[in-house]
Design an enzyme around this catalytic site. Structure first.
Site, mmCIF file in Angstrom:
data_model
loop_
_atom_site.group_PDB
_atom_site.id
_atom_site.type_symbol
_atom_site.label_atom_id
_atom_site.label_comp_id
_atom_site.label_asym_id
_atom_site.label_seq_id
_atom_site.Cartn_x
_atom_site.Cartn_y
_atom_site.Cartn_z
ATOM 1 N N THR A 177 -30.063 -15.762 22.579
ATOM 2 C CA THR A 177 -29.799 -14.492 22.869
ATOM 3 C C THR A 177 -30.152 -13.362 22.081
ATOM 4 O OG1 THR A 177 -27.955 -12.943 23.305
ATOM 5 C CG2 THR A 177 -27.484 -14.975 22.157
ATOM 6 N N GLU A 234 -28.428 -11.106 21.078
ATOM 7 C CA GLU A 234 -27.255 -10.874 20.235
ATOM 8 C C GLU A 234 -27.532 -11.479 18.616
ATOM 9 O OE1 GLU A 234 -24.209 -8.874 20.578
ATOM 10 O OE2 GLU A 234 -25.653 -7.973 21.874
ATOM 11 N N TYR A 289 -19.659 -14.319 19.036
ATOM 12 C CA TYR A 289 -20.497 -14.819 20.125
ATOM 13 C C TYR A 289 -21.907 -14.928 19.457
ATOM 14 C CZ TYR A 289 -23.668 -14.603 23.861
ATOM 15 O OH TYR A 289 -24.874 -14.778 24.989
ATOM 16 N N LYS A 329 -24.157 -18.431 18.668
ATOM 17 C CA LYS A 329 -25.475 -18.879 19.375
ATOM 18 C C LYS A 329 -26.358 -18.792 18.397
ATOM 19 C CE LYS A 329 -24.932 -18.584 23.943
ATOM 20 N NZ LYS A 329 -25.491 -19.128 24.938
HETATM 21 P P1 NAP Z 1 -22.005 -16.009 32.696
HETATM 22 O O1 NAP Z 1 -22.286 -15.384 34.035
HETATM 23 O O2 NAP Z 1 -20.880 -15.715 31.826
HETATM 24 O O3 NAP Z 1 -21.881 -17.628 33.210
HETATM 25 C C1 NAP Z 1 -21.620 -18.551 32.044
HETATM 26 C C2 NAP Z 1 -21.133 -19.790 32.684
HETATM 27 O O4 NAP Z 1 -20.719 -20.871 31.722
HETATM 28 C C3 NAP Z 1 -19.917 -19.807 33.705
HETATM 29 O O5 NAP Z 1 -20.433 -20.037 35.252
HETATM 30 C C4 NAP Z 1 -18.819 -20.476 33.046
HETATM 31 O O6 NAP Z 1 -18.144 -21.234 34.230
HETATM 32 C C5 NAP Z 1 -19.678 -21.687 32.212
HETATM 33 N N1 NAP Z 1 -18.793 -21.972 31.139
HETATM 34 C C6 NAP Z 1 -17.899 -21.302 30.398
HETATM 35 N N2 NAP Z 1 -17.275 -22.265 29.586
HETATM 36 C C7 NAP Z 1 -17.679 -23.203 29.881
HETATM 37 C C8 NAP Z 1 -17.135 -24.709 29.688
HETATM 38 N N3 NAP Z 1 -16.249 -24.710 28.503
HETATM 39 N N4 NAP Z 1 -17.702 -25.725 30.135
HETATM 40 C C9 NAP Z 1 -18.527 -25.538 31.110
HETATM 41 N N5 NAP Z 1 -18.863 -24.491 31.531
HETATM 42 C C10 NAP Z 1 -18.500 -23.183 30.961
HETATM 43 O O7 NAP Z 1 -23.502 -16.076 31.573
HETATM 44 P P2 NAP Z 1 -24.683 -15.572 32.198
HETATM 45 O O8 NAP Z 1 -25.088 -14.050 31.991
HETATM 46 O O9 NAP Z 1 -25.227 -16.350 33.413
HETATM 47 O O10 NAP Z 1 -25.615 -16.189 31.076
HETATM 48 C C11 NAP Z 1 -26.379 -17.533 30.887
HETATM 49 C C12 NAP Z 1 -26.378 -17.892 29.430
HETATM 50 O O11 NAP Z 1 -27.292 -17.191 28.902
HETATM 51 C C13 NAP Z 1 -25.106 -17.849 28.763
HETATM 52 O O12 NAP Z 1 -25.186 -19.064 27.915
HETATM 53 C C14 NAP Z 1 -25.411 -16.518 27.942
HETATM 54 O O13 NAP Z 1 -24.843 -16.636 26.593
HETATM 55 C C15 NAP Z 1 -26.801 -16.582 27.903
HETATM 56 N N6 NAP Z 1 -27.529 -15.129 27.842
HETATM 57 C C16 NAP Z 1 -27.379 -14.307 28.612
HETATM 58 C C17 NAP Z 1 -27.827 -13.088 28.602
HETATM 59 C C18 NAP Z 1 -27.563 -11.955 29.765
HETATM 60 O O14 NAP Z 1 -28.011 -10.790 29.631
HETATM 61 N N7 NAP Z 1 -27.045 -12.502 30.862
HETATM 62 C C19 NAP Z 1 -28.866 -12.782 27.772
HETATM 63 C C20 NAP Z 1 -29.036 -13.795 26.881
HETATM 64 C C21 NAP Z 1 -28.396 -14.902 26.798
HETATM 65 P P3 NAP Z 1 -16.788 -20.425 35.038
HETATM 66 O O15 NAP Z 1 -17.792 -20.022 36.068
HETATM 67 O O16 NAP Z 1 -16.423 -21.679 35.184
HETATM 68 O O17 NAP Z 1 -16.243 -19.749 34.193
HETATM 69 O O1 F7E Z 2 -22.463 -4.541 26.550
HETATM 70 C C1 F7E Z 2 -21.452 -1.262 25.453
HETATM 71 C C2 F7E Z 2 -20.969 -2.356 24.551
HETATM 72 O O2 F7E Z 2 -20.836 -6.318 27.532
HETATM 73 C C3 F7E Z 2 -23.432 -3.760 26.410
HETATM 74 C C4 F7E Z 2 -24.120 -10.740 27.302
HETATM 75 O O3 F7E Z 2 -24.864 -11.181 28.612
HETATM 76 O O4 F7E Z 2 -26.040 -9.430 26.799
HETATM 77 C C5 F7E Z 2 -24.778 -9.221 27.135
HETATM 78 O O5 F7E Z 2 -23.942 -9.006 25.875
HETATM 79 C C6 F7E Z 2 -23.341 -2.668 25.776
HETATM 80 C C7 F7E Z 2 -22.404 -2.703 24.177
HETATM 81 O O6 F7E Z 2 -23.402 -6.807 27.057
HETATM 82 C C8 F7E Z 2 -18.286 -0.589 27.609
HETATM 83 O O7 F7E Z 2 -20.607 -1.935 23.431
HETATM 84 C C9 F7E Z 2 -19.627 0.376 26.434
HETATM 85 O O8 F7E Z 2 -23.065 -2.180 23.322
HETATM 86 O O9 F7E Z 2 -22.744 -5.481 29.036
HETATM 87 P P1 F7E Z 2 -22.345 -5.780 27.571
HETATM 88 P P2 F7E Z 2 -23.712 -7.313 25.432
HETATM 89 O O10 F7E Z 2 -22.730 -7.087 24.672
HETATM 90 O O11 F7E Z 2 -24.876 -6.559 25.209
HETATM 91 C C10 F7E Z 2 -26.476 -10.540 25.494
HETATM 92 C C11 F7E Z 2 -27.918 -10.448 25.422
HETATM 93 C C12 F7E Z 2 -25.740 -11.663 25.836
HETATM 94 O O12 F7E Z 2 -26.364 -12.826 25.247
HETATM 95 C C13 F7E Z 2 -24.242 -11.897 26.263
HETATM 96 O O13 F7E Z 2 -23.878 -13.078 26.636
HETATM 97 O O14 F7E Z 2 -22.533 -1.622 26.405
HETATM 98 N N1 F7E Z 2 -20.224 -0.962 26.176
HETATM 99 N N2 F7E Z 2 -18.687 0.543 27.073
HETATM 100 C C14 F7E Z 2 -19.518 -1.754 26.968
HETATM 101 N N3 F7E Z 2 -19.518 -3.062 27.307
HETATM 102 C C15 F7E Z 2 -18.749 -3.468 28.063
HETATM 103 N N4 F7E Z 2 -18.705 -4.712 28.271
HETATM 104 N N5 F7E Z 2 -17.625 -2.647 28.785
HETATM 105 C C16 F7E Z 2 -17.460 -1.376 28.373
HETATM 106 O O15 F7E Z 2 -16.683 -0.598 28.869
#
Ligand code: NAP
Ligand code: F7E
Length: 334
Positions: free
Chosen positions: A127, A129, A152, A156
Protein backbone atom coordinates in the site's frame (compact mmCIF):
# COMPACT_ATOMS: atom_id res chain seq x y z
CA UNK A 1 -3.99 -27.63 -19.95
CA UNK A 2 -5.48 -28.01 -16.45
CA UNK A 3 -7.54 -25.18 -15.06
CA UNK A 4 -5.63 -22.47 -13.20
CA UNK A 5 -6.59 -22.23 -9.54
CA UNK A 6 -6.55 -19.02 -7.50
CA UNK A 7 -6.92 -18.61 -3.76
CA UNK A 8 -8.14 -15.11 -2.91
CA UNK A 9 -8.10 -13.94 0.70
CA UNK A 10 -10.27 -10.96 1.66
CA UNK A 11 -12.93 -12.22 -0.75
CA UNK A 12 -15.78 -10.43 1.08
CA UNK A 13 -14.06 -7.02 0.99
CA UNK A 14 -13.85 -4.52 -1.86
CA UNK A 15 -11.00 -5.83 -4.02
CA UNK A 16 -11.72 -9.55 -3.52
CA UNK A 17 -14.96 -9.51 -5.55
CA UNK A 18 -13.50 -7.40 -8.39
CA UNK A 19 -10.47 -9.68 -8.61
CA UNK A 20 -12.55 -12.86 -8.40
CA UNK A 21 -14.78 -11.60 -11.23
CA UNK A 22 -11.73 -10.95 -13.41
CA UNK A 23 -10.22 -14.37 -12.66
CA UNK A 24 -13.51 -16.19 -13.28
CA UNK A 25 -13.80 -14.43 -16.64
CA UNK A 26 -10.31 -15.70 -17.44
CA UNK A 27 -11.39 -19.28 -16.69
CA UNK A 28 -9.84 -19.72 -13.24
CA UNK A 29 -11.29 -21.86 -10.51
CA UNK A 30 -11.53 -19.33 -7.66
CA UNK A 31 -11.39 -20.24 -3.98
CA UNK A 32 -12.35 -17.40 -1.65
CA UNK A 33 -11.12 -17.51 1.93
CA UNK A 34 -13.57 -16.37 4.59
CA UNK A 35 -13.32 -16.23 8.34
CA UNK A 36 -15.49 -18.37 10.62
CA UNK A 37 -18.77 -16.48 10.79
CA UNK A 38 -22.25 -17.60 11.70
CA UNK A 39 -23.55 -15.25 9.04
CA UNK A 40 -21.00 -14.06 6.43
CA UNK A 41 -21.89 -11.00 4.36
CA UNK A 42 -21.82 -11.74 0.63
CA UNK A 43 -23.30 -8.40 -0.44
CA UNK A 44 -20.19 -7.22 -2.33
CA UNK A 45 -20.04 -10.46 -4.30
CA UNK A 46 -23.81 -10.20 -4.88
CA UNK A 47 -23.28 -6.69 -6.25
CA UNK A 48 -20.96 -8.12 -8.91
CA UNK A 49 -23.19 -11.18 -9.46
CA UNK A 50 -20.57 -13.86 -8.65
CA UNK A 51 -21.56 -15.13 -5.18
CA UNK A 52 -22.33 -18.62 -6.47
CA UNK A 53 -19.31 -18.92 -8.77
CA UNK A 54 -16.70 -18.67 -6.02
CA UNK A 55 -15.85 -21.71 -3.87
CA UNK A 56 -15.52 -20.76 -0.20
CA UNK A 57 -12.95 -22.11 2.23
CA UNK A 58 -12.46 -21.13 5.85
CA UNK A 59 -9.28 -19.63 7.25
CA UNK A 60 -8.16 -16.81 9.49
CA UNK A 61 -5.03 -14.72 9.04
CA UNK A 62 -4.31 -15.06 12.75
CA UNK A 63 -4.57 -18.85 12.70
CA UNK A 64 -1.38 -20.17 11.09
CA UNK A 65 -2.47 -23.80 10.87
CA UNK A 66 -5.64 -22.91 8.97
CA UNK A 67 -3.57 -21.14 6.29
CA UNK A 68 -0.93 -23.89 6.06
CA UNK A 69 -3.67 -26.44 5.62
CA UNK A 70 -5.46 -24.47 2.90
CA UNK A 71 -2.30 -24.16 0.82
CA UNK A 72 -1.42 -27.82 1.42
CA UNK A 73 -4.84 -29.03 0.26
CA UNK A 74 -5.59 -26.61 -2.60
CA UNK A 75 -2.05 -26.07 -3.92
CA UNK A 76 -3.23 -23.04 -5.90
CA UNK A 77 -1.52 -21.74 -9.02
CA UNK A 78 -1.77 -18.23 -7.55
CA UNK A 79 -2.52 -16.72 -4.14
CA UNK A 80 -3.78 -13.16 -3.90
CA UNK A 81 -3.35 -12.08 -0.28
CA UNK A 82 -5.90 -9.28 0.09
CA UNK A 83 -7.12 -10.01 3.63
CA UNK A 84 -6.24 -7.29 6.10
CA UNK A 85 -7.39 -5.06 8.89
CA UNK A 86 -7.31 -2.34 6.26
CA UNK A 87 -8.81 0.67 8.03
CA UNK A 88 -6.01 3.07 8.97
CA UNK A 89 -8.11 4.88 11.59
CA UNK A 90 -8.88 1.67 13.50
CA UNK A 91 -5.24 0.58 13.42
CA UNK A 92 -4.33 3.26 16.00
CA UNK A 93 -6.74 1.67 18.50
CA UNK A 94 -6.13 -1.95 17.48
CA UNK A 95 -2.45 -1.97 16.64
CA UNK A 96 -1.76 -5.51 17.85
CA UNK A 97 -4.63 -7.05 15.94
CA UNK A 98 -3.63 -5.07 12.84
CA UNK A 99 -0.07 -6.39 13.16
CA UNK A 100 -1.16 -9.98 13.68
CA UNK A 101 -3.49 -9.96 10.70
CA UNK A 102 -1.46 -7.88 8.25
CA UNK A 103 2.16 -8.66 9.14
CA UNK A 104 2.20 -12.13 10.74
CA UNK A 105 -0.69 -13.32 8.55
CA UNK A 106 1.44 -12.64 5.48
CA UNK A 107 4.37 -14.51 7.04
CA UNK A 108 2.09 -17.52 7.70
CA UNK A 109 1.06 -17.60 4.03
CA UNK A 110 4.62 -17.31 2.78
CA UNK A 111 5.65 -20.20 5.03
CA UNK A 112 2.73 -22.21 3.69
CA UNK A 113 3.91 -21.61 0.12
CA UNK A 114 7.53 -22.33 1.01
CA UNK A 115 6.78 -25.67 2.68
CA UNK A 116 3.74 -26.98 0.81
CA UNK A 117 3.54 -25.38 -2.63
CA UNK A 118 6.74 -23.57 -3.67
CA UNK A 119 5.62 -23.10 -7.29
CA UNK A 120 2.55 -21.12 -6.22
CA UNK A 121 2.80 -17.46 -7.23
CA UNK A 122 2.06 -15.06 -4.37
CA UNK A 123 0.63 -11.55 -4.56
CA UNK A 124 0.90 -9.30 -1.49
CA UNK A 125 -1.48 -6.33 -1.18
CA UNK A 126 1.00 -3.61 -0.29
CA UNK A 127 0.00 0.00 0.00
CA UNK A 128 0.93 3.64 -0.54
CA UNK A 129 0.42 4.05 3.23
CA UNK A 130 3.94 2.63 3.58
CA UNK A 131 5.30 5.88 2.06
CA UNK A 132 3.50 7.99 4.64
CA UNK A 133 5.43 11.22 4.98
CA UNK A 134 7.75 10.66 2.01
CA UNK A 135 6.94 13.12 -0.73
CA UNK A 136 10.31 14.37 -1.95
CA UNK A 137 9.45 15.20 -5.56
CA UNK A 138 5.68 15.42 -5.10
CA UNK A 139 5.13 11.73 -5.94
CA UNK A 140 6.06 8.21 -4.81
CA UNK A 141 7.47 5.35 -6.86
CA UNK A 142 9.24 2.02 -6.27
CA UNK A 143 12.44 3.80 -5.17
CA UNK A 144 10.77 6.05 -2.57
CA UNK A 145 11.79 5.13 1.02
CA UNK A 146 9.10 4.17 3.50
CA UNK A 147 7.99 6.33 6.42
CA UNK A 148 4.68 4.85 7.59
CA UNK A 149 2.42 6.99 9.81
CA UNK A 150 0.10 4.43 11.38
CA UNK A 151 0.21 0.93 12.86
CA UNK A 152 -1.49 -0.11 9.61
CA UNK A 153 1.34 1.35 7.53
CA UNK A 154 3.95 -0.21 9.80
CA UNK A 155 2.32 -3.64 9.58
CA UNK A 156 2.28 -3.40 5.79
CA UNK A 157 5.98 -2.47 5.70
CA UNK A 158 6.73 -5.73 7.51
CA UNK A 159 4.54 -7.66 5.05
CA UNK A 160 6.27 -5.94 2.13
CA UNK A 161 9.77 -6.86 3.30
CA UNK A 162 8.95 -10.42 4.34
CA UNK A 163 7.54 -10.94 0.83
CA UNK A 164 10.76 -9.58 -0.71
CA UNK A 165 12.79 -11.70 1.68
CA UNK A 166 11.05 -14.98 0.77
CA UNK A 167 11.57 -14.14 -2.90
CA UNK A 168 15.27 -13.52 -2.38
CA UNK A 169 15.95 -16.25 0.17
CA UNK A 170 13.87 -19.12 -1.23
CA UNK A 171 13.29 -18.15 -4.86
CA UNK A 172 9.51 -17.86 -4.45
CA UNK A 173 7.50 -16.01 -7.08
CA UNK A 174 6.31 -13.46 -4.53
CA UNK A 175 5.45 -9.87 -5.48
CA UNK A 176 4.21 -6.66 -3.89
CA UNK A 177 1.61 -4.51 -5.59
CA UNK A 178 2.03 -1.09 -3.96
CA UNK A 179 -1.43 0.20 -4.66
CA UNK A 180 -2.63 3.73 -4.04
CA UNK A 181 -6.20 4.35 -2.85
CA UNK A 182 -8.81 2.71 -5.05
CA UNK A 183 -12.53 3.02 -4.62
CA UNK A 184 -15.83 1.69 -5.97
CA UNK A 185 -19.52 1.41 -5.10
CA UNK A 186 -18.62 -1.53 -2.81
CA UNK A 187 -15.95 0.36 -0.85
CA UNK A 188 -16.36 -0.10 2.93
CA UNK A 189 -18.55 2.55 4.52
CA UNK A 190 -15.88 3.81 6.93
CA UNK A 191 -13.47 4.91 4.18
CA UNK A 192 -13.81 8.58 3.36
CA UNK A 193 -15.00 8.28 -0.25
CA UNK A 194 -17.86 5.92 0.49
CA UNK A 195 -18.67 7.73 3.73
CA UNK A 196 -19.13 10.85 1.61
CA UNK A 197 -21.19 9.27 -1.19
CA UNK A 198 -23.38 7.39 1.29
CA UNK A 199 -23.76 10.56 3.38
CA UNK A 200 -24.67 12.64 0.35
CA UNK A 201 -27.33 10.09 -0.68
CA UNK A 202 -28.81 10.14 2.84
CA UNK A 203 -28.97 13.93 2.78
CA UNK A 204 -30.63 13.84 -0.63
CA UNK A 205 -33.44 11.62 0.68
CA UNK A 206 -33.82 13.57 3.93
CA UNK A 207 -32.37 10.69 6.00
CA UNK A 208 -29.51 12.83 7.37
CA UNK A 209 -28.98 16.54 7.96
CA UNK A 210 -25.20 16.65 8.04
CA UNK A 211 -22.01 14.81 7.15
CA UNK A 212 -19.26 14.73 9.79
CA UNK A 213 -15.69 14.41 8.47
CA UNK A 214 -12.11 14.87 9.66
CA UNK A 215 -9.19 16.35 7.72
CA UNK A 216 -10.46 17.82 4.43
CA UNK A 217 -6.95 18.82 3.31
CA UNK A 218 -5.44 15.34 2.84
CA UNK A 219 -4.50 14.58 -0.77
CA UNK A 220 -4.99 11.10 -2.21
CA UNK A 221 -4.40 9.50 -5.59
CA UNK A 222 -7.83 7.89 -6.04
CA UNK A 223 -8.40 5.25 -8.71
CA UNK A 224 -11.08 2.67 -9.51
CA UNK A 225 -10.80 -0.78 -7.86
CA UNK A 226 -11.91 -2.55 -11.06
CA UNK A 227 -8.86 -1.16 -12.87
CA UNK A 228 -6.45 -2.00 -10.06
CA UNK A 229 -7.24 -5.72 -9.84
CA UNK A 230 -6.05 -6.01 -13.45
CA UNK A 231 -2.64 -4.81 -12.30
CA UNK A 232 -2.60 -7.49 -9.56
CA UNK A 233 -3.34 -10.19 -12.12
CA UNK A 234 -0.70 -8.87 -14.56
CA UNK A 235 2.00 -8.90 -11.87
CA UNK A 236 1.59 -12.66 -11.49
CA UNK A 237 1.74 -13.27 -15.25
CA UNK A 238 5.26 -11.86 -15.67
CA UNK A 239 8.28 -14.07 -16.25
CA UNK A 240 10.10 -12.54 -13.24
CA UNK A 241 8.66 -11.58 -9.84
CA UNK A 242 8.95 -7.88 -9.02
CA UNK A 243 7.23 -5.07 -7.11
CA UNK A 244 5.13 -2.34 -8.72
CA UNK A 245 3.54 0.97 -7.77
CA UNK A 246 -0.03 1.31 -9.08
CA UNK A 247 -1.89 4.63 -9.16
CA UNK A 248 -3.27 7.27 -11.49
CA UNK A 249 -0.63 10.00 -11.04
CA UNK A 250 -3.38 12.49 -10.13
CA UNK A 251 -4.00 13.75 -6.64
CA UNK A 252 -7.09 15.42 -5.15
CA UNK A 253 -7.98 16.42 -1.63
CA UNK A 254 -10.96 15.29 0.43
CA UNK A 255 -12.61 18.70 -0.03
CA UNK A 256 -12.61 18.27 -3.83
CA UNK A 257 -14.20 14.84 -3.46
CA UNK A 258 -16.90 16.34 -1.23
CA UNK A 259 -17.63 19.21 -3.62
CA UNK A 260 -18.01 16.89 -6.61
CA UNK A 261 -20.16 14.38 -4.71
CA UNK A 262 -22.64 17.07 -3.66
CA UNK A 263 -22.62 18.44 -7.21
CA UNK A 264 -23.40 15.02 -8.77
CA UNK A 265 -26.20 14.51 -6.23
CA UNK A 266 -27.72 17.84 -7.26
CA UNK A 267 -27.38 19.36 -3.78
CA UNK A 268 -26.23 22.98 -3.64
CA UNK A 269 -23.65 24.44 -1.23
CA UNK A 270 -21.96 21.46 0.48
CA UNK A 271 -20.67 23.77 3.23
CA UNK A 272 -24.18 23.87 4.75
CA UNK A 273 -24.00 20.12 5.41
CA UNK A 274 -20.38 19.24 6.15
CA UNK A 275 -19.19 19.49 9.76
CA UNK A 276 -15.50 19.06 10.58
CA UNK A 277 -15.35 16.78 13.61
CA UNK A 278 -11.98 16.26 15.38
CA UNK A 279 -12.90 12.67 16.28
CA UNK A 280 -12.28 11.73 12.62
CA UNK A 281 -8.81 13.25 12.55
CA UNK A 282 -5.86 10.87 12.99
CA UNK A 283 -3.04 11.04 15.56
CA UNK A 284 -0.61 11.11 12.61
CA UNK A 285 -1.76 11.94 9.08
CA UNK A 286 -0.47 11.08 5.62
CA UNK A 287 -0.87 14.45 3.94
CA UNK A 288 0.02 13.83 0.31
CA UNK A 289 0.01 10.79 -1.93
CA UNK A 290 0.53 10.70 -5.68
CA UNK A 291 1.80 7.72 -7.63
CA UNK A 292 4.40 7.63 -10.32
CA UNK A 293 3.40 4.34 -11.92
CA UNK A 294 5.75 4.42 -14.92
CA UNK A 295 7.11 0.94 -14.21
CA UNK A 296 3.64 -0.66 -14.20
CA UNK A 297 2.81 1.23 -17.37
CA UNK A 298 6.00 0.14 -19.13
CA UNK A 299 6.38 -3.47 -17.97
CA UNK A 300 2.80 -4.55 -17.23
CA UNK A 301 1.22 -2.37 -19.92
CA UNK A 302 -1.22 -1.25 -17.21
CA UNK A 303 -3.01 2.08 -17.18
CA UNK A 304 -6.09 3.31 -15.32
CA UNK A 305 -9.28 3.67 -17.37
CA UNK A 306 -11.70 5.38 -14.98
CA UNK A 307 -11.09 9.05 -14.10
CA UNK A 308 -11.46 10.74 -10.71
CA UNK A 309 -14.70 12.48 -11.76
CA UNK A 310 -16.13 9.21 -13.12
CA UNK A 311 -15.39 7.41 -9.83
CA UNK A 312 -17.15 10.08 -7.75
CA UNK A 313 -20.15 10.02 -10.12
CA UNK A 314 -20.31 6.21 -10.16
CA UNK A 315 -20.26 6.01 -6.35
CA UNK A 316 -22.79 8.80 -5.82
CA UNK A 317 -25.20 7.25 -8.34
CA UNK A 318 -24.84 3.79 -6.80
CA UNK A 319 -25.62 5.09 -3.30
CA UNK A 320 -28.56 7.17 -4.52
CA UNK A 321 -29.93 4.09 -6.31
CA UNK A 322 -29.53 1.97 -3.17
CA UNK A 323 -31.58 4.39 -1.06
CA UNK A 324 -34.12 4.87 -3.86
CA UNK A 325 -34.60 1.08 -4.06
CA UNK A 326 -35.02 0.81 -0.27
CA UNK A 327 -37.61 3.60 -0.25
CA UNK A 328 -39.51 2.04 -3.19
CA UNK A 329 -39.47 -1.40 -1.54
CA UNK A 330 -40.74 0.05 1.76
CA UNK A 331 -43.51 1.96 -0.02
CA UNK A 332 -44.67 -1.07 -2.00
CA UNK A 333 -44.75 -3.27 1.12
CA UNK A 334 -46.98 -0.82 3.00
P1 NAP B 1 -11.34 -4.52 2.73
O1 NAP B 1 -12.53 -4.14 1.95
O2 NAP B 1 -11.16 -3.99 4.11
O3 NAP B 1 -11.31 -6.11 2.79
C1 NAP B 1 -10.41 -6.79 3.63
C2 NAP B 1 -10.88 -8.20 3.85
O4 NAP B 1 -9.97 -8.83 4.75
C3 NAP B 1 -12.26 -8.33 4.45
O5 NAP B 1 -13.08 -9.11 3.62
C4 NAP B 1 -12.02 -9.01 5.79
O6 NAP B 1 -12.94 -10.01 6.10
C5 NAP B 1 -10.69 -9.73 5.55
N1 NAP B 1 -10.03 -9.99 6.83
C6 NAP B 1 -9.76 -9.11 7.82
N2 NAP B 1 -9.21 -9.73 8.86
C7 NAP B 1 -9.13 -11.05 8.53
C8 NAP B 1 -8.65 -12.20 9.20
N3 NAP B 1 -8.15 -12.15 10.44
N4 NAP B 1 -8.72 -13.38 8.55
C9 NAP B 1 -9.25 -13.46 7.31
N5 NAP B 1 -9.73 -12.41 6.63
C10 NAP B 1 -9.66 -11.21 7.24
O7 NAP B 1 -10.01 -4.15 1.92
P2 NAP B 1 -9.83 -3.82 0.36
O8 NAP B 1 -10.08 -2.38 0.15
O9 NAP B 1 -10.55 -4.82 -0.44
O10 NAP B 1 -8.25 -4.01 0.20
C11 NAP B 1 -7.71 -5.29 -0.10
C12 NAP B 1 -6.27 -5.33 0.36
O11 NAP B 1 -5.52 -4.30 -0.30
C13 NAP B 1 -6.05 -5.08 1.84
O12 NAP B 1 -4.96 -5.87 2.25
C14 NAP B 1 -5.66 -3.61 1.94
O13 NAP B 1 -4.88 -3.38 3.08
C15 NAP B 1 -4.89 -3.45 0.66
N6 NAP B 1 -4.91 -2.13 0.04
C16 NAP B 1 -6.11 -1.52 -0.20
C17 NAP B 1 -6.12 -0.30 -0.86
C18 NAP B 1 -7.41 0.40 -1.18
O14 NAP B 1 -7.37 1.59 -1.49
N7 NAP B 1 -8.53 -0.29 -1.17
C19 NAP B 1 -4.91 0.28 -1.28
C20 NAP B 1 -3.72 -0.39 -1.03
C21 NAP B 1 -3.73 -1.62 -0.38
P3 NAP B 1 -14.41 -9.71 6.72
O15 NAP B 1 -15.23 -9.36 5.52
O16 NAP B 1 -14.73 -11.01 7.32
O17 NAP B 1 -14.25 -8.59 7.69
O1 F7E C 1 -8.87 8.18 4.38
C1 F7E C 1 -9.18 11.64 5.49
C2 F7E C 1 -8.23 10.73 6.24
O2 F7E C 1 -9.83 6.13 5.40
C3 F7E C 1 -8.43 9.01 3.33
C4 F7E C 1 -7.21 2.16 2.91
O3 F7E C 1 -7.80 1.43 1.87
O4 F7E C 1 -6.10 3.60 1.36
C5 F7E C 1 -6.98 3.59 2.46
O5 F7E C 1 -6.43 4.32 3.55
C6 F7E C 1 -8.13 10.39 3.87
C7 F7E C 1 -7.25 10.40 5.13
O6 F7E C 1 -8.25 5.97 3.42
C8 F7E C 1 -12.39 11.40 7.14
O7 F7E C 1 -7.64 11.40 7.35
C9 F7E C 1 -11.10 12.97 6.42
O8 F7E C 1 -6.29 11.40 5.01
O9 F7E C 1 -10.51 6.77 3.07
P1 F7E C 1 -9.47 6.72 4.10
P2 F7E C 1 -6.70 5.87 3.77
O10 F7E C 1 -6.43 6.16 5.18
O11 F7E C 1 -5.97 6.66 2.74
C10 F7E C 1 -4.80 3.05 1.60
C11 F7E C 1 -4.02 3.11 0.33
C12 F7E C 1 -4.86 1.72 2.22
O12 F7E C 1 -3.98 0.89 2.02
C13 F7E C 1 -5.88 1.50 3.28
O13 F7E C 1 -6.13 0.12 3.49
O14 F7E C 1 -9.35 11.00 4.24
N1 F7E C 1 -10.50 11.79 6.14
N2 F7E C 1 -12.27 12.75 7.04
C14 F7E C 1 -11.27 10.80 6.57
N3 F7E C 1 -11.12 9.46 6.50
C15 F7E C 1 -12.11 8.69 7.00
N4 F7E C 1 -12.01 7.34 6.90
N5 F7E C 1 -13.23 9.25 7.59
C16 F7E C 1 -13.41 10.58 7.68
O15 F7E C 1 -14.42 11.05 8.22
Amino acid sequence: MSKRVALVTGILGQDGPYLAKLLLEKGYRVYGMIRRYSNPNFSNLDYLGITHEVEYVEGDMTDEASLLNLVRVIRPTEIYNLAAQSFVGASFEQAKLTTEVNALGTLHFLNAVKYFSPTTKFYQASTSEMFGLQNKDGFQDETTPFHPRSPYGVSKVYAYWITVNFREAYGLFAVNGILFNHESPIRGLQFVTRKITDGVARIKFGLAKELRLGNLDAYRDWGFAGDYVEAMYLMLQQSQPDDYVVGTGESHNVREFVELAFKFAGIGDWKKYVVVDPQYKRPAEVPNLRAKADKARKILGWRPKVTFEEIVKMMVEADINRYQDKITTNQSSQ
